[in-house]
Design a protein around this motif. Structure first.
Motif, mmCIF file in Angstrom:
data_model
loop_
_atom_site.group_PDB
_atom_site.id
_atom_site.type_symbol
_atom_site.label_atom_id
_atom_site.label_comp_id
_atom_site.label_asym_id
_atom_site.label_seq_id
_atom_site.Cartn_x
_atom_site.Cartn_y
_atom_site.Cartn_z
ATOM 1 N N ASN A 33 0.790 -1.098 -0.035
ATOM 2 C CA ASN A 33 -0.014 0.109 0.021
ATOM 3 C C ASN A 33 0.960 1.048 0.009
ATOM 4 O O ASN A 33 1.972 1.027 0.800
ATOM 5 N N ASN A 52 -4.058 1.275 -2.343
ATOM 6 C CA ASN A 52 -3.607 -0.049 -1.922
ATOM 7 C C ASN A 52 -3.328 -0.984 -3.053
ATOM 8 O O ASN A 52 -3.370 -0.557 -4.258
ATOM 9 N N GLU A 54 -4.782 -3.197 -4.273
ATOM 10 C CA GLU A 54 -5.808 -3.582 -5.144
ATOM 11 C C GLU A 54 -6.193 -2.284 -5.751
ATOM 12 O O GLU A 54 -7.046 -2.317 -6.841
ATOM 13 N N GLU A 55 -5.341 -1.195 -5.756
ATOM 14 C CA GLU A 55 -5.662 -0.010 -6.599
ATOM 15 C C GLU A 55 -6.896 0.757 -5.951
ATOM 16 O O GLU A 55 -7.383 1.610 -6.675
ATOM 17 N N SER A 56 -7.394 0.523 -4.877
ATOM 18 C CA SER A 56 -8.332 1.245 -4.194
ATOM 19 C C SER A 56 -8.047 2.397 -3.729
ATOM 20 O O SER A 56 -6.675 2.467 -3.114
ATOM 21 N N THR A 57 -8.400 3.671 -3.570
ATOM 22 C CA THR A 57 -7.813 4.869 -3.510
ATOM 23 C C THR A 57 -8.609 5.706 -2.139
ATOM 24 O O THR A 57 -9.972 5.588 -2.035
#
Length: 115
Positions: A33, A52, A54-57
């Motif tokens: 992350n 993170n 998983e490419e969540s922002t």
């Protein structure tokens, strides 16, 4: 060893844009992350954004809608696209990650927003 190297800062007029980059080495970047933080003179360090693995922002309220964090795992690089910059965005910007319970930051890159 773990190294983070930021670049892309500079002097920009209010309303302008900059893109910051941070190249990471010494760890498996795709598993990390990553975050951007900033520190203005005389002020506490402030969290800006996180992406993170998983490419969540997530974004702080002060930059939401103006800044975009992204990553390129093939280049071991995290970016911060900054649009509609304001004088209040003036600070040293650092990328940051936690690895084996230790926080790592780079040397920072200066962003100055001024006319």
């Amino acid at each position: 060893q773990v190294q983070l190297v930021e670049s892309g800062g500079g002097l920009v007029q209010p309303g302008g844009s900059l893109r910051l980059s941070c190249v990471v080495s010494g760890i498996n970047f795709s598993s990390q992350n990553m975050a951007w933080v900033r520190q203005a003179p005389g002020k506490a360090r402030q969290w800006v954004a996180t992406i993170n693995k998983e490419e969540s922002t997530l974004y702080s309220n002060s930059v939401k809608g103006r800044f975009t964090i992204s990553r390129d795992n093939a280049r071991d690089t995290v970016y911060l696209q900054m649009n509609s910059l304001e004088p209040e965005d003036t600070a040293v910007y650092y990328c940051q990650t936690t690895y084996q319970y230790t926080n790592y930051r780079g040397q920072g890159t200066q962003v100055t927003v001024s006319s």
